[in-house]
Design a protein around this motif. Structure first.
Motif, PDB file in Angstrom:
ATOM      1  N   THR A  58       0.821  -1.203   0.000  1.00 52.03           N
ATOM      2  CA  THR A  58       0.000   0.000   0.000  1.00 52.03           C
ATOM      3  C   THR A  58       0.854   1.252   0.000  1.00 52.03           C
ATOM      4  O   THR A  58       1.920   1.278   0.614  1.00 52.03           O
ATOM      5  CB  THR A  58      -0.936   0.040   1.223  1.00 52.03           C
ATOM      6  N   LYS A  59       0.399   2.281  -0.671  1.00 50.15           N
ATOM      7  CA  LYS A  59       1.156   3.539  -0.670  1.00 50.15           C
ATOM      8  C   LYS A  59       1.066   4.223   0.685  1.00 50.15           C
ATOM      9  O   LYS A  59       1.847   5.118   0.995  1.00 50.15           O
ATOM     10  CB  LYS A  59       0.654   4.485  -1.755  1.00 50.15           C
ATOM     11  N   GLU A  60       0.101   3.814   1.501  1.00 50.93           N
ATOM     12  CA  GLU A  60      -0.056   4.416   2.823  1.00 50.93           C
ATOM     13  C   GLU A  60       0.902   3.762   3.814  1.00 50.93           C
ATOM     14  O   GLU A  60       1.522   2.733   3.524  1.00 50.93           O
ATOM     15  CB  GLU A  60      -1.507   4.299   3.279  1.00 50.93           C
ATOM     16  N   ASN A  61       1.005   4.351   5.007  1.00 55.86           N
ATOM     17  CA  ASN A  61       1.957   3.849   6.000  1.00 55.86           C
ATOM     18  C   ASN A  61       1.275   3.114   7.145  1.00 55.86           C
ATOM     19  O   ASN A  61       1.829   2.986   8.223  1.00 55.86           O
ATOM     20  CB  ASN A  61       2.801   5.000   6.553  1.00 55.86           C
ATOM     21  N   VAL A  62       0.043   2.643   6.884  1.00 56.10           N
ATOM     22  CA  VAL A  62      -0.717   1.912   7.900  1.00 56.10           C
ATOM     23  C   VAL A  62      -1.319   0.665   7.273  1.00 56.10           C
ATOM     24  O   VAL A  62      -1.472   0.566   6.050  1.00 56.10           O
ATOM     25  CB  VAL A  62      -1.838   2.792   8.485  1.00 56.10           C
ATOM     26  N   LEU A  63      -1.677  -0.288   8.135  1.00 59.80           N
ATOM     27  CA  LEU A  63      -2.320  -1.508   7.666  1.00 59.80           C
ATOM     28  C   LEU A  63      -3.697  -1.191   7.067  1.00 59.80           C
ATOM     29  O   LEU A  63      -4.305  -0.165   7.399  1.00 59.80           O
ATOM     30  CB  LEU A  63      -2.471  -2.502   8.816  1.00 59.80           C
ATOM     31  N   PRO A  64      -4.204  -2.053   6.189  1.00 53.71           N
ATOM     32  CA  PRO A  64      -5.526  -1.818   5.592  1.00 53.71           C
ATOM     33  C   PRO A  64      -6.589  -1.535   6.646  1.00 53.71           C
ATOM     34  O   PRO A  64      -6.627  -2.180   7.696  1.00 53.71           O
ATOM     35  CB  PRO A  64      -5.801  -3.132   4.850  1.00 53.71           C
ATOM     36  N   TYR A  65      -7.469  -0.577   6.341  1.00 52.35           N
ATOM     37  CA  TYR A  65      -8.430  -0.118   7.335  1.00 52.35           C
ATOM     38  C   TYR A  65      -9.809   0.083   6.707  1.00 52.35           C
ATOM     39  O   TYR A  65      -9.985   0.035   5.485  1.00 52.35           O
ATOM     40  CB  TYR A  65      -7.949   1.196   7.970  1.00 52.35           C
ATOM     41  N   ASP A  66     -10.785   0.331   7.576  1.00 49.58           N
ATOM     42  CA  ASP A  66     -12.178   0.509   7.183  1.00 49.58           C
ATOM     43  C   ASP A  66     -12.391   1.955   6.746  1.00 49.58           C
ATOM     44  O   ASP A  66     -12.765   2.817   7.541  1.00 49.58           O
ATOM     45  CB  ASP A  66     -13.070   0.159   8.384  1.00 49.58           C
ATOM     46  N   ARG A  67     -12.182   2.228   5.475  1.00 50.46           N
ATOM     47  CA  ARG A  67     -12.192   3.610   4.982  1.00 50.46           C
ATOM     48  C   ARG A  67     -13.524   4.337   5.185  1.00 50.46           C
ATOM     49  O   ARG A  67     -13.532   5.538   5.494  1.00 50.46           O
ATOM     50  CB  ARG A  67     -11.789   3.644   3.500  1.00 50.46           C
ATOM     51  N   PRO A  68     -14.699   3.696   5.006  1.00 50.72           N
ATOM     52  CA  PRO A  68     -15.951   4.436   5.196  1.00 50.72           C
ATOM     53  C   PRO A  68     -16.097   5.076   6.572  1.00 50.72           C
ATOM     54  O   PRO A  68     -16.854   6.034   6.734  1.00 50.72           O
ATOM     55  CB  PRO A  68     -17.030   3.367   4.969  1.00 50.72           C
ATOM     56  N   LYS A  69     -15.386   4.572   7.570  1.00 47.15           N
ATOM     57  CA  LYS A  69     -15.487   5.155   8.904  1.00 47.15           C
ATOM     58  C   LYS A  69     -14.778   6.503   9.015  1.00 47.15           C
ATOM     59  O   LYS A  69     -15.022   7.253   9.960  1.00 47.15           O
ATOM     60  CB  LYS A  69     -14.918   4.196   9.948  1.00 47.15           C
ATOM     61  N   LEU A  70     -13.909   6.814   8.052  1.00 48.47           N
ATOM     62  CA  LEU A  70     -13.138   8.052   8.144  1.00 48.47           C
ATOM     63  C   LEU A  70     -14.035   9.282   8.234  1.00 48.47           C
ATOM     64  O   LEU A  70     -13.781  10.190   9.023  1.00 48.47           O
ATOM     65  CB  LEU A  70     -12.212   8.188   6.933  1.00 48.47           C
ATOM     66  N   SER A  71     -15.085   9.322   7.411  1.00 50.74           N
ATOM     67  CA  SER A  71     -15.939  10.514   7.374  1.00 50.74           C
ATOM     68  C   SER A  71     -17.046  10.474   8.416  1.00 50.74           C
ATOM     69  O   SER A  71     -17.730  11.474   8.634  1.00 50.74           O
ATOM     70  CB  SER A  71     -16.544  10.690   5.977  1.00 50.74           C
ATOM     71  N   LYS A  72     -17.240   9.323   9.047  1.00 48.66           N
ATOM     72  CA  LYS A  72     -18.287   9.194  10.057  1.00 48.66           C
ATOM     73  C   LYS A  72     -17.752   9.394  11.473  1.00 48.66           C
ATOM     74  O   LYS A  72     -18.488   9.799  12.376  1.00 48.66           O
ATOM     75  CB  LYS A  72     -18.944   7.823   9.949  1.00 48.66           C
ATOM     76  N   ALA A  73     -16.490   9.078  11.677  1.00 51.73           N
ATOM     77  CA  ALA A  73     -15.854   9.207  12.998  1.00 51.73           C
ATOM     78  C   ALA A  73     -14.414   9.645  12.774  1.00 51.73           C
ATOM     79  O   ALA A  73     -13.490   8.840  12.843  1.00 51.73           O
ATOM     80  CB  ALA A  73     -15.926   7.891  13.763  1.00 51.73           C
ATOM     81  N   LEU A  74     -14.227  10.933  12.519  1.00 51.13           N
ATOM     82  CA  LEU A  74     -12.943  11.437  12.057  1.00 51.13           C
ATOM     83  C   LEU A  74     -11.833  11.319  13.092  1.00 51.13           C
ATOM     84  O   LEU A  74     -10.655  11.401  12.743  1.00 51.13           O
ATOM     85  CB  LEU A  74     -13.070  12.900  11.614  1.00 51.13           C
ATOM     86  N   HIS A  75     -12.181  11.133  14.335  1.00 51.26           N
ATOM     87  CA  HIS A  75     -11.177  11.069  15.395  1.00 51.26           C
ATOM     88  C   HIS A  75     -10.512   9.701  15.509  1.00 51.26           C
ATOM     89  O   HIS A  75      -9.472   9.568  16.146  1.00 51.26           O
ATOM     90  CB  HIS A  75     -11.824  11.401  16.741  1.00 51.26           C
TER      91      HIS A  75
END
Length: 426
Positions: A58-75
């Motif tokens: 992945t181009k990101e620096n973290v393990l795969p994650y639940d992306r839809p939660k980003l905009s629902k719980a930004l913290h």
């Protein structure tokens, strides 16, 4: 392709952890992206008995994650929304390469090249690089405190910056309005700007769109519609206001831009992998793009049995299904994609659910009243229910999806003639 061959699942990544630097030379590899499609693909390969090498990059620096939660719980941090814990990858002998960006695919040599100049040889390649947030060609877009939202650090930055601030959100997409809902009780003010006249009107119809707008307005969210943005104005390099084409100026301590995404497939441009003009990878019902190359998720245009044509759908559930189908295809187990699109969004504790696929419709039939916040809307085309949207009416959307999948959903004229028909099917 024999299952004794070695595969590498590699996602779109920029850098590679040092401990992997000497472990990826040689061998046959399969590449993908570190979203749900790649994780489900790798998981399915192991579940089906594949013993070879699997690498997710992945181009990101973290393990795969639940992306839809980003905009629902930004913290929430990346660790808090991981799709699988680190032990999953260790226990299943799945390598994960972080921060490495794919820049070129050579389908003749079966190689994938990265931004750091390294390359990998693959036996099968899965491309699932997802979407790239659209930017706006307007003055001031490069000012500080102007945020895009695609990765956890961006969500966290928005959450930590918004308390007591004047926030302008450009775009009334699901991302834009989910962010608005999250910030409603945290920011001093939230104003949403869009060129459309009704949020979600094109997707969910005007009545549902207006009901969603009212839901936000009741929480203090303001809207500037039929507007667009002319420029962002800053002071000392930091945004201070948003200027609309009318000349109206909105004070802004920060700005969140959510105006859609484009397929992150520029690195495939000269690869001869079949693509649409929009940059979508064209695949068949087995998620095959060309020999030994598969593609999944937001970047693909694929056959959708529900509508009898191809579609490009950026839904979480669709990406999961794509990953599974791709894995089975690589193992020689030809299973055609056949799923009913389903997505949901949550705002102020209320869940809006949608199943099916309707780009246009002849009419919308309602069970209940959108204005009252409890309804089921059926999108009808040629006497067929193509999609359904619900609020406060669970489990209607799930039941409709099951009936669509099994081809047992009654024709629209029967549903209109008998309002209790849907209830009888629950």
């Amino acid at each position: 392709m024999k299952t004794t061959e070695r595969f590498l699942l590699s996602v779109e990544v920029r850098f590679l952890h040092d401990r992997y630097r000497n472990e990826i030379t040689g061998g046959n590899v399969m590449t993908s992206c570190a979203g749900p499609a790649s994780v489900i693909c790798a998981e399915t390969l192991r579940q089906e008995g594949f013993k070879g090498r699997i690498v997710i990059a992945t181009k990101e620096n973290v393990l795969p994650y639940d992306r839809p939660k980003l905009s629902k719980a930004l913290h929430l941090t990346a660790e808090e929304i991981q799709l699988r814990p680190p032990s999953f990858y260790h226990d299943n002998n799945i390598e994960v390469l972080l921060e490495k960006e794919a820049t070129k695919v050579d389908i003749d040599a079966h190689t994938l090249t990265f931004a750091d100049g390294s390359s990998l040889h693959y036996s099968a390649l899965v491309v699932a690089t997802g979407g790239k947030p659209r930017t706006l060609p307007i003055p001031g877009f490069d000012l500080k405190k102007v945020f895009l939202l695609r990765e956890p650090y961006q969500a966290n930055n928005i959450a930590s910056s918004a308390a007591g601030k004047k926030v302008v959100i450009i775009g009334t997409s699901f991302i834009g309005l989910e962010v608005a809902a999250y910030l409603a009780d945290k920011a001093e003010s939230v104003t949403c700007v869009d060129v459309c006249d009704i949020p979600f009107g094109r997707i969910l119809g005007n009545r549902v769109g207006l009901a969603i707008q009212k839901m936000h307005e009741e929480k203090g969210i303001k809207f500037e519609l039929n507007a667009g943005v002319k420029e962002l104005v800053g002071e000392n390099g930091v945004i201070k206001s948003v200027v609309l084409p009318s000349g109206k100026v909105l004070e802004a301590d920060m700005c969140v831009v959510g105006v859609g995404v484009v397929p992150a497939t520029m690195f495939l441009k000269d690869s001869r992998i079949p693509m649409s003009e929009r940059g979508e990878v064209l695949v068949n019902e087995y998620m095959e793009a060309c020999e030994d190359v598969y593609a999944c998720g937001d970047i693909v245009r694929f056959p959708l049995p529900l509508v009898g044509s191809t579609a490009s759908i950026g839904h979480w559930q669709i990406a999961h299904s794509h990953g599974r189908i791709a894995a089975l295809s690589m193992l020689g187990k030809k299973v055609k994609f056949n799923s009913v699109p389903f997505f949901w969004t949550q705002m102020y504790g209320k869940s809006i659910r949608y199943c099916g696929f309707a780009l246009n419709w002849d009419e919308i039939v309602y069970e209940g009243t959108p204005e009252d916040g409890k309804f089921a809307a059926f999108f009808i085309k040629d006497n067929k229910v193509m999609a359904a949207c619900t609020l406060g009416s669970d489990p209607v959307a799930s039941v409709i999806a099951e009936l669509m999948y099994s081809n047992q959903l009654p024709p629209a004229d029967q549903i209109k003639a008998n309002p209790d028909l849907i209830k009888s099917l629950l």
